[in-house]
Motif scaffolding. Structure first.
Motif, mmCIF file in Angstrom:
data_model
loop_
_atom_site.group_PDB
_atom_site.id
_atom_site.type_symbol
_atom_site.label_atom_id
_atom_site.label_comp_id
_atom_site.label_asym_id
_atom_site.label_seq_id
_atom_site.Cartn_x
_atom_site.Cartn_y
_atom_site.Cartn_z
ATOM 1 N N PRO A 173 0.897 -1.326 -0.087
ATOM 2 C CA PRO A 173 0.115 0.039 -0.171
ATOM 3 C C PRO A 173 0.923 1.459 -0.138
ATOM 4 C CG PRO A 173 -0.775 -1.640 1.738
ATOM 5 C CD PRO A 173 0.537 -2.098 1.375
ATOM 6 N N LEU A 174 0.388 2.143 -0.579
ATOM 7 C CA LEU A 174 1.076 3.544 -0.694
ATOM 8 C C LEU A 174 0.095 4.588 -0.363
ATOM 9 C CD1 LEU A 174 3.149 3.218 -4.059
ATOM 10 C CD2 LEU A 174 3.958 2.829 -1.682
ATOM 11 N N ILE A 175 0.392 5.503 0.290
ATOM 12 C CA ILE A 175 -0.509 6.841 0.609
ATOM 13 C C ILE A 175 0.256 8.018 0.334
ATOM 14 C CG2 ILE A 175 -1.707 8.076 2.584
ATOM 15 C CD1 ILE A 175 -1.406 5.223 4.025
ATOM 16 N N HIS A 176 -0.215 8.857 -0.619
ATOM 17 C CA HIS A 176 0.309 10.044 -0.954
ATOM 18 C C HIS A 176 -0.465 11.051 -0.549
ATOM 19 C CE1 HIS A 176 0.686 13.132 -4.611
ATOM 20 N NE2 HIS A 176 1.751 13.547 -3.669
ATOM 21 N N LEU A 177 0.188 11.950 0.489
ATOM 22 C CA LEU A 177 -0.391 13.294 1.177
ATOM 23 C C LEU A 177 -0.020 14.539 0.343
ATOM 24 C CD1 LEU A 177 0.065 12.325 4.920
ATOM 25 C CD2 LEU A 177 -1.802 11.685 3.384
ATOM 26 N N ASP A 178 -0.748 15.439 -0.016
ATOM 27 C CA ASP A 178 -0.378 16.801 -0.423
ATOM 28 C C ASP A 178 0.214 17.616 0.773
ATOM 29 O OD1 ASP A 178 -2.481 17.797 1.125
ATOM 30 O OD2 ASP A 178 -3.982 18.029 -0.214
ATOM 31 N N LYS A 179 0.391 19.063 0.561
ATOM 32 C CA LYS A 179 1.237 19.697 1.364
ATOM 33 C C LYS A 179 0.567 20.254 2.455
ATOM 34 C CE LYS A 179 -0.266 23.733 -1.581
ATOM 35 N NZ LYS A 179 0.323 24.854 -2.347
ATOM 36 N N ASP A 186 6.017 16.503 13.168
ATOM 37 C CA ASP A 186 6.539 16.719 11.714
ATOM 38 C C ASP A 186 7.149 15.682 11.093
ATOM 39 O OD1 ASP A 186 8.551 16.611 13.655
ATOM 40 O OD2 ASP A 186 9.806 18.400 12.939
ATOM 41 N N PHE A 187 6.285 14.614 11.230
ATOM 42 C CA PHE A 187 6.748 13.158 10.572
ATOM 43 C C PHE A 187 7.256 13.451 9.056
ATOM 44 C CE2 PHE A 187 2.532 13.367 9.872
ATOM 45 C CZ PHE A 187 2.437 12.685 8.556
ATOM 46 N N TYR A 188 6.773 14.211 8.517
ATOM 47 C CA TYR A 188 6.712 14.337 6.842
ATOM 48 C C TYR A 188 7.847 15.170 6.599
ATOM 49 C CZ TYR A 188 4.556 18.618 8.456
ATOM 50 O OH TYR A 188 4.158 19.892 9.147
ATOM 51 N N LEU A 196 6.507 1.837 8.638
ATOM 52 C CA LEU A 196 5.792 2.843 7.597
ATOM 53 C C LEU A 196 7.171 3.633 7.278
ATOM 54 C CD1 LEU A 196 3.059 4.077 9.770
ATOM 55 C CD2 LEU A 196 2.625 2.614 7.736
ATOM 56 N N ARG A 197 7.375 3.923 6.030
ATOM 57 C CA ARG A 197 8.325 4.569 5.495
ATOM 58 C C ARG A 197 7.903 5.776 4.861
ATOM 59 N NH1 ARG A 197 13.006 2.162 0.975
ATOM 60 N NH2 ARG A 197 14.181 4.335 0.766
ATOM 61 N N VAL A 198 8.356 7.104 5.225
ATOM 62 C CA VAL A 198 7.922 8.261 4.972
ATOM 63 C C VAL A 198 9.022 9.136 4.015
ATOM 64 C CG1 VAL A 198 7.120 10.477 5.793
ATOM 65 C CG2 VAL A 198 6.417 8.504 6.916
ATOM 66 N N LEU A 199 8.471 9.526 2.910
ATOM 67 C CA LEU A 199 9.416 10.082 1.805
ATOM 68 C C LEU A 199 8.824 11.643 1.561
ATOM 69 C CD1 LEU A 199 9.538 7.305 -0.649
ATOM 70 C CD2 LEU A 199 11.168 7.768 1.149
ATOM 71 N N PRO A 200 9.432 12.550 2.100
ATOM 72 C CA PRO A 200 8.953 13.878 1.727
ATOM 73 C C PRO A 200 9.163 14.446 0.326
ATOM 74 C CG PRO A 200 11.055 14.002 2.976
ATOM 75 C CD PRO A 200 10.701 12.679 3.020
ATOM 76 N N LEU A 201 8.158 15.097 0.001
ATOM 77 C CA LEU A 201 8.243 15.533 -1.363
ATOM 78 C C LEU A 201 8.592 17.123 -1.405
ATOM 79 C CD1 LEU A 201 5.039 13.668 -3.098
ATOM 80 C CD2 LEU A 201 7.633 13.045 -3.125
ATOM 81 N N ASN A 208 14.460 22.947 -2.843
ATOM 82 C CA ASN A 208 15.043 23.800 -1.590
ATOM 83 C C ASN A 208 14.113 24.875 -1.186
ATOM 84 O OD1 ASN A 208 17.236 22.584 -2.109
ATOM 85 N ND2 ASN A 208 17.980 23.561 -3.953
ATOM 86 N N MET A 209 12.854 25.268 -1.973
ATOM 87 C CA MET A 209 11.938 26.168 -1.556
ATOM 88 C C MET A 209 10.829 25.961 -1.016
ATOM 89 S SD MET A 209 13.659 29.111 -2.625
ATOM 90 C CE MET A 209 12.459 30.264 -2.539
ATOM 91 N N ASN A 210 10.000 24.943 -1.300
ATOM 92 C CA ASN A 210 8.713 24.322 -0.973
ATOM 93 C C ASN A 210 8.576 22.890 -0.590
ATOM 94 O OD1 ASN A 210 7.460 27.139 -1.849
ATOM 95 N ND2 ASN A 210 8.192 26.558 -3.745
ATOM 96 N N PHE A 211 7.614 22.750 0.410
ATOM 97 C CA PHE A 211 7.205 21.345 0.682
ATOM 98 C C PHE A 211 5.809 21.155 -0.146
ATOM 99 C CE2 PHE A 211 4.068 19.076 3.360
ATOM 100 C CZ PHE A 211 5.022 17.773 3.525
ATOM 101 N N TYR A 212 5.868 20.150 -0.833
ATOM 102 C CA TYR A 212 4.523 19.566 -1.581
ATOM 103 C C TYR A 212 3.879 18.526 -1.243
ATOM 104 C CZ TYR A 212 7.225 22.609 -5.213
ATOM 105 O OH TYR A 212 7.774 23.870 -5.606
ATOM 106 N N GLY A 213 4.243 17.914 0.049
ATOM 107 C CA GLY A 213 3.511 16.620 0.542
ATOM 108 C C GLY A 213 4.352 15.688 0.911
ATOM 109 N N CYS A 214 4.010 14.258 1.004
ATOM 110 C CA CYS A 214 4.960 13.133 1.201
ATOM 111 C C CYS A 214 4.373 12.041 0.658
ATOM 112 C CB CYS A 214 5.060 13.096 2.657
ATOM 113 S SG CYS A 214 3.638 12.764 3.820
ATOM 114 N N LEU A 215 4.991 10.897 0.735
ATOM 115 C CA LEU A 215 4.549 9.597 0.283
ATOM 116 C C LEU A 215 5.067 8.546 1.399
ATOM 117 C CD1 LEU A 215 3.521 7.755 -2.191
ATOM 118 C CD2 LEU A 215 5.962 7.466 -2.698
#
Length: 343
Positions: A168-174, A205-207, A227-232, A235-242
């Motif tokens: 399973p994969l969960i993609h969260l937005d910013k 701030d797990f993401y 659970l493995r968390v990968l931030p998206l 250098n400027m912005n945070f767009y979410g995480c996987l």
């Protein structure tokens, strides 16, 4: 899907060397992860599971000792045994019966065939399989990256990753809202929410950085431990995480798909964010143009129809203090009525 080498595939490849399967035919569909030699009946913890061992059994005096050692090899999840016939010309019936009863394939290696020849066949098979996996991997990675240019969206990318990794994969937005999912019935929506809540409770701030968290599943039926968390982020912005929901170690090939998928999701997020800002800026410009009196011509309330051809959108604007607006509207209505009466 990653292909695997099975005992059956391996036996077909060494058949030209006159290697013969003696027993344990029901176990030939098991996977084969390595091949090695064990001449002494040592019970070592260094023996890894899912392998094939070759031996002469010269150190074992009788069939009972052979069976005892085979029993131990089964406990270590060895999937097949090759016996070289330099000492044993015929496999004892008791050993064959044990092999068949436990679905442990045993094959007999001719006296003139060396261990090196057998191992060379496996290594060639391994290289061939690795090349197939590499080609498959390149196609998957290119497919994910091309999907960004084709505007197929984040759900398409997450689905490709989920089908390959089979987890399973969960993609969260910013805003940490669910953007896309791939569960394939492995977990349901309530369990997804439970995962997010547990991550939040462990670390607010797990993401923010790549990290692996232990997971206490609400049900024993869920085969999940981490659970493995990968931030998206750039250098400027945070767009979410996987979030990867799993109970296994990742191979080098798995990590390649994960990293390319992460890159594709990041590029897709940057593209969506840029388009969002573009439309917002255009909307602001449109509103400003409507509220601003055109500079090239004076406003004439007696001729409102002059600007009707320029009308593309109608905006409803709510004023915090409507008094001035009502005065302006009354003035406009009065002039409009006077113009009608004069005509």
């Amino acid at each position: 899907m990653q292909k695997i080498i099975t005992i059956s595939t391996f036996l077909k490849q060494i058949k030209p060397l006159n290697v013969e399967l003696i027993s344990g035919e029901n176990g030939i569909n098991k996977k084969m992860e390595y091949i090695n030699i064990q001449e002494f009946a040592l019970k070592s913890n260094r023996i890894k599971k899912h392998g094939v061992l070759m031996t002469t059994f010269a150190s074992l005096p009788d069939s009972q000792k052979i069976i005892e050692h085979l029993q131990w090899l089964l406990s270590k999840e060895i999937h097949a045994v090759g016996i070289h016939s330099v000492f044993i010309k015929k496999i004892p019936d008791e050993v064959i019966s044990f092999s068949n009863a436990n679905n442990l394939p045993i094959f007999l290696i001719p006296e003139e065939v060396s261990y090196q020849q057998i191992m060379q066949v496996y290594f060639e098979l391994l290289v061939e399989d690795t090349n197939k996996k590499r080609l498959e991997l390149e196609q998957i990675n290119i497919k994910m990256l091309k999907s960004v240019a084709l505007d197929k969206g984040a759900q398409y990318i997450v689905s490709i990753m989920g089908k390959y990794l089979k987890l399973p994969l969960i993609h969260l937005d910013k805003h940490l809202n669910i953007q896309s999912l791939w569960t394939e019935g492995l977990i349901n929506r309530n369990e997804v929410q439970h995962i997010i809540e547990q991550l939040t409770s462990k670390q607010a701030d797990f993401y923010r950085s790549e990290e692996t968290f232990s997971y206490n599943a609400p049900s024993e039926k869920l085969n999940i431990s981490s659970l493995r968390v990968l931030p998206l982020m750039d250098n400027m912005n945070f767009y979410g995480c996987l979030i990867l929901v799993f109970k296994k170690d990742f191979s080098v090939l798995d990590d390649s798909v994960i990293n390319h998928g992460k890159t594709a999701l990041l590029l897709d997020s940057i593209k969506s964010n840029t388009m969002e800002k573009y439309f917002i800026n255009n909307d602001i410009k449109t509103i400003e143009a409507i509220l601003r009196t055109p500079s090239k011509r004076d406003a004439d309330f007696n001729k409102p129809y002059l600007y009707s051809k320029d009308l593309k959108q109608i905006y409803l604007i709510e004023f915090y203090n409507p008094t001035n607006f009502i005065k302006l509207l009354n003035s406009f209505t009065k002039k409009l009525l006077n113009g009608i009466m004069l005509h």
